[in-house]
Design a protein around this motif. Structure first.
Motif, PDB file in Angstrom:
ATOM      1  N   LEU A 166      24.900  16.397  29.181  1.00  0.00           N
ATOM      2  CA  LEU A 166      23.789  16.579  28.251  1.00  0.00           C
ATOM      3  C   LEU A 166      24.234  17.221  26.946  1.00  0.00           C
ATOM      4  O   LEU A 166      23.768  16.858  25.868  1.00  0.00           O
ATOM      5  N   ILE A 167      25.162  18.190  27.048  1.00  0.00           N
ATOM      6  CA  ILE A 167      25.645  18.850  25.831  1.00  0.00           C
ATOM      7  C   ILE A 167      26.285  17.826  24.899  1.00  0.00           C
ATOM      8  O   ILE A 167      26.025  17.819  23.694  1.00  0.00           O
ATOM      9  N   PHE A 168      27.108  16.933  25.476  1.00  0.00           N
ATOM     10  CA  PHE A 168      27.725  15.889  24.643  1.00  0.00           C
ATOM     11  C   PHE A 168      26.672  14.969  24.043  1.00  0.00           C
ATOM     12  O   PHE A 168      26.703  14.648  22.863  1.00  0.00           O
ATOM     13  N   LEU A 169      25.728  14.564  24.878  1.00  0.00           N
ATOM     14  CA  LEU A 169      24.691  13.642  24.423  1.00  0.00           C
ATOM     15  C   LEU A 169      23.859  14.272  23.305  1.00  0.00           C
ATOM     16  O   LEU A 169      23.687  13.687  22.234  1.00  0.00           O
ATOM     17  N   ILE A 170      23.385  15.506  23.550  1.00  0.00           N
ATOM     18  CA  ILE A 170      22.547  16.192  22.553  1.00  0.00           C
ATOM     19  C   ILE A 170      23.326  16.407  21.266  1.00  0.00           C
ATOM     20  O   ILE A 170      22.810  16.194  20.170  1.00  0.00           O
ATOM     21  N   SER A 171      24.602  16.792  21.402  1.00  0.00           N
ATOM     22  CA  SER A 171      25.392  17.043  20.192  1.00  0.00           C
ATOM     23  C   SER A 171      25.519  15.779  19.360  1.00  0.00           C
ATOM     24  O   SER A 171      25.372  15.818  18.138  1.00  0.00           O
ATOM     25  N   THR A 172      25.775  14.661  20.022  1.00  0.00           N
ATOM     26  CA  THR A 172      25.897  13.403  19.281  1.00  0.00           C
ATOM     27  C   THR A 172      24.584  13.065  18.584  1.00  0.00           C
ATOM     28  O   THR A 172      24.570  12.726  17.406  1.00  0.00           O
ATOM     29  N   ILE A 173      23.483  13.194  19.322  1.00  0.00           N
ATOM     30  CA  ILE A 173      22.182  12.910  18.719  1.00  0.00           C
ATOM     31  C   ILE A 173      21.941  13.854  17.543  1.00  0.00           C
ATOM     32  O   ILE A 173      21.538  13.437  16.462  1.00  0.00           O
ATOM     33  N   ALA A 174      22.241  15.141  17.765  1.00  0.00           N
ATOM     34  CA  ALA A 174      21.964  16.140  16.737  1.00  0.00           C
ATOM     35  C   ALA A 174      22.718  15.842  15.454  1.00  0.00           C
ATOM     36  O   ALA A 174      22.228  16.086  14.362  1.00  0.00           O
ATOM     37  N   ILE A 175      23.941  15.319  15.594  1.00  0.00           N
ATOM     38  CA  ILE A 175      24.736  15.080  14.390  1.00  0.00           C
ATOM     39  C   ILE A 175      24.367  13.755  13.722  1.00  0.00           C
ATOM     40  O   ILE A 175      24.513  13.609  12.521  1.00  0.00           O
ATOM     41  N   THR A 176      23.837  12.811  14.504  1.00  0.00           N
ATOM     42  CA  THR A 176      23.491  11.531  13.866  1.00  0.00           C
ATOM     43  C   THR A 176      22.086  11.528  13.281  1.00  0.00           C
ATOM     44  O   THR A 176      21.822  10.828  12.322  1.00  0.00           O
ATOM     45  N   VAL A 177      21.188  12.319  13.879  1.00  0.00           N
ATOM     46  CA  VAL A 177      19.792  12.252  13.456  1.00  0.00           C
ATOM     47  C   VAL A 177      19.446  13.418  12.539  1.00  0.00           C
ATOM     48  O   VAL A 177      19.967  14.504  12.675  1.00  0.00           O
ATOM     49  N   GLY A 178      18.554  13.142  11.608  1.00  0.00           N
ATOM     50  CA  GLY A 178      18.091  14.188  10.703  1.00  0.00           C
ATOM     51  C   GLY A 178      17.333  13.526   9.597  1.00  0.00           C
ATOM     52  O   GLY A 178      16.900  12.384   9.750  1.00  0.00           O
ATOM     53  N   SER A 179      17.200  14.217   8.469  1.00  0.00           N
ATOM     54  CA  SER A 179      16.460  13.596   7.375  1.00  0.00           C
ATOM     55  C   SER A 179      17.216  12.378   6.855  1.00  0.00           C
ATOM     56  O   SER A 179      16.654  11.495   6.241  1.00  0.00           O
ATOM     57  N   VAL A 180      18.529  12.361   7.099  1.00  0.00           N
ATOM     58  CA  VAL A 180      19.321  11.179   6.777  1.00  0.00           C
ATOM     59  C   VAL A 180      19.907  10.685   8.095  1.00  0.00           C
ATOM     60  O   VAL A 180      20.544  11.447   8.803  1.00  0.00           O
ATOM     61  N   SER A 181      19.696   9.424   8.449  1.00  0.00           N
ATOM     62  CA  SER A 181      20.270   8.927   9.703  1.00  0.00           C
ATOM     63  C   SER A 181      21.648   8.336   9.451  1.00  0.00           C
ATOM     64  O   SER A 181      21.842   7.576   8.517  1.00  0.00           O
ATOM     65  N   LEU A 182      22.592   8.700  10.307  1.00  0.00           N
ATOM     66  CA  LEU A 182      23.954   8.199  10.151  1.00  0.00           C
ATOM     67  C   LEU A 182      24.318   7.399  11.389  1.00  0.00           C
ATOM     68  O   LEU A 182      23.691   7.525  12.426  1.00  0.00           O
ATOM     69  N   SER A 183      25.365   6.597  11.278  1.00  0.00           N
ATOM     70  CA  SER A 183      25.767   5.864  12.471  1.00  0.00           C
ATOM     71  C   SER A 183      26.641   6.768  13.334  1.00  0.00           C
ATOM     72  O   SER A 183      27.487   7.500  12.819  1.00  0.00           O
TER      73      SER A 183
END
Lengths: 283, 343
Positions: free
Chosen positions: B15-32
């Motif tokens: 979960l930590i890996f999954l959440i971290s990946t989501i956290a870094i890709t999602v935000g006011s700007v979406s990245l791949s």
């Protein structure tokens, strides 16, 4: 008997209509409007000064008692026996001078500038004309509005040709930036000066933005709103050294413009404020 | 319980890996996600393993904002949960949280003093330093005052309440007399807690403090198990209780002090995660400590990421969301009568 009462009522209304206005102004921009249209004799107290009052109004301003740096207390306010209140909208809350109903019940007429909440420069004119009528200085108010209109027309010409700069207008705070949003006079002024506010899709006039957006939009120029305890120099130092946007080109190349807060308020300085920005945007 | 423990550890790490990946890709700007990992690997090895096919500003968003933030969330969540365990063991009170010694109110006062007054006697300090100094001082003061005469855990809790209310009063006074709106907003940040201020500079000292605290606490897991059973029993079994108490207070205070200095006061995590962990794997500190660290990290990083996904352009104080998310889960667990504190 009825006649006598009617006559009395008539006399009473005439007297009350002629009653002198005793106004309290709790914001710099309304204070400056009132002084500019020559209503100073009817203003009995001011408060909430953001920065220096306009030099040409200084003498008038000094003759009027300053009630407090921020909101005056209720007791002080009523002790002056005022019958008219204007200024920041937040003043008419329980925390400060009481709600609108309460103020009206106590015989205080309240008017908040329309332009506090809109994006229309025209609303500033309307406010000035309203004050002119209220304080019986219509002529002065009309002259001031004409002058403002001319000034704004003049500064509109300063705008750089077919070039729109991306603007980040930074107010304060470090964890998340407090910024000029899309819903207020300040945003309109940026547009007239030839800029495009990167937070122009937000629904506040000033509010909390985020650093990500600033990085993503990569602004050309940064407007730094100057007021209060944190100096302009301190804010720039923070942006350059400790902020998440320190690596942006605009920051590294010192594309900062200092704009005092009073120039971004909806008052008599609007034209000057636009001029200040437009000239810098052209450089 | 054993199997349960293994599953929880594996699931948490995933979960930590999954959440971290989501956290870094999602935000006011979406990245791949691919860009994100490429940027991270490039940054970690300081060379261009992958060709740069993204904007410089994208890299800044990832490296200056999102990575420190997720790391701060993981470390703070883990740290607060660890302190939660320690405080519950120290006071034998299931309502104990990392802030029971008054560290939160002391820290808020320190931060607000630096914001509103701008230091003391011409000595200026940043809100973070003010929070750390005042927070740790308050905690030691509470511990010292409650230890005078005969020691009892209820005395400790009550002293904490008294000192907290004293400092809360001072904070409220300072906030109401604040001269400007911007001071008020700055003060509110400390009082309501937020991860928005995450910067690289805070991460290393925080991580070190957490690592050292974890190792030292884990070495003492047996003593902690005995302590929960009662002071007298612990003394009989050869545990030096007063020394252990001092150890717990020092570790907890420093760790909480560091966390509060970077995030402000984030409530509920340190209170609830230890109970949830006990409900899942029992009360043996040998398993409880690792489980708590992992779950705390998942809980705080998860809620923060969720908040950022829902409110893309606005900063919502994380403390609000931790309470809304954590409370129902906690209550459903309490209703399942299987759970007893310390048993």
């Amino acid at each position: 008997m009825k006649k006598i009462i009617l006559i009395y009522m008539l006399i009473f209304t005439i007297i009350s209509a002629k009653e002198k206005i005793r106004a309290v102004s709790t914001s710099q921009f309304t204070t400056e409007i009132l002084l500019s249209i020559g209503a100073e004799d009817q203003v009995i107290g001011t408060s909430f000064l953001d920065d220096e009052i306009l030099p040409e109004l200084k003498e008038k301003y000094n003759r009027i008692p300053v009630l407090s740096k921020t909101a005056p207390t209720k007791e002080l306010f009523y002790s002056l026996n005022p019958n008219f209140l204007t200024g920041w909208k937040s003043i008419a809350t329980k925390k400060y001078l009481g709600t609108l109903e309460e103020l009206n019940e106590n015989g205080v007429d309240v008017y908040f500038a329309k332009s506090q909440e809109t994006q229309n420069i025209e609303d500033i004119y309307e406010d000035i004309l309203y004050f002119g009528e209220k304080f019986s200085v219509e002529k002065n108010a009309q002259m001031l509005v004409e002058k403002l209109k001319q000034d704004i027309e003049t500064v509109k010409k300063l705008k750089a040709e077919n070039k729109t700069l991306k603007i980040f207008a930074y107010d304060s705070q470090e964890n998340a930036p407090y910024v000029v949003g899309g819903n207020g006079i300040a945003n309109k002024m940026i547009e007239i000066s030839g800029g495009k506010n990167i937070f122009n899709d937000s629904n506040f006039s000033f509010g909390v933005g985020n650093w990500e957006r600033v990085l993503e939009k990569n602004p050309d120029v940064i407007v730094v709103v100057d007021y209060g305890d944190t100096s302009y120099e301190e804010k720039v130092k923070f942006l350059k050294e400790r902020s998440p946007i320190s690596e942006l080109t605009a920051v590294q190349e010192n594309k900062f413009i200092r704009v005092p807060l009073s120039y971004l308020s909806p008052g008599v300085r609007v034209a000057e404020g636009i001029k200040l920005m437009a000239e810098k945007f052209c450089e | 319980m054993k199997n349960n423990y293994k599953n929880i550890v594996i699931l948490s790490i995933f979960l930590i890996f999954l959440i971290s990946t989501i956290a870094i890709t999602v935000g006011s700007v979406s990245l791949s996600p691919f860009h994100v990992w490429k940027i991270l690997l490039n940054k970690l090895f300081h060379k261009e393993i992958f060709e740069i096919e993204w904007k410089k500003t994208t890299e800044m968003i990832v490296w200056n904002l999102r990575v420190p933030r997720i790391l701060l969330a993981l470390i703070s969540g883990a740290g607060l949960s660890l302190v939660g365990i320690l405080m519950q063991a120290l006071t034998k009170n299931s309502l104990a949280s990392p802030y029971i010694l008054g560290i939160s109110s002391g820290a808020s006062t320190g931060a607000v003093i630096s914001i509103v007054i701008g230091g003391i006697m011409g000595f200026n300090f940043s809100p973070g330093i003010g929070a750390f100094l005042f927070g740790t001082l308050t905690a030691f003061l509470v511990f010292y005052l409650s230890g005078k005469g005969s020691y009892s855990s209820s005395k400790l809790v009550l002293t904490g309440v008294a000192i907290s209310s004293f400092f809360s009063g001072i904070t409220t006074f300072l906030v109401t007399t604040a001269k400007s709106e911007s001071q008020l907003r700055g003060a509110m940040f400390w009082i309501s807690g937020s991860l928005a201020g995450a910067r690289w500079g805070q991460i290393a000292p925080l991580f070190l403090t957490l690592l050292i605290s974890t190792i030292l606490t884990y070495i003492k897991y047996r003593e902690l198990n005995i302590l929960v059973a009662g002071d007298e029993l612990a003394e009989t079994l050869g545990v030096n209780v007063s020394r252990l108490r001092l150890f717990i207070v020092i570790i907890s205070t420093l760790l909480t002090g560091f966390i509060v200095a970077s995030t402000g006061v984030i409530g509920f995590v340190g209170l609830v995660v230890p109970h949830i962990s006990r409900g899942l794997i029992g009360s043996n500190h040998k398993r409880l400590i690792p489980c708590c660290l992992l779950l705390g990290a998942v809980f705080l990083a998860g809620t923060d990421t969720l908040t950022r996904v829902i409110f893309k352009t606005q900063e919502i104080p994380i403390g609000v969301i931790t309470s809304i998310m954590g409370a129902p889960f906690f209550m459903s667990m309490l209703r399942k009568n299987s759970y007893k504190f310390g048993g």
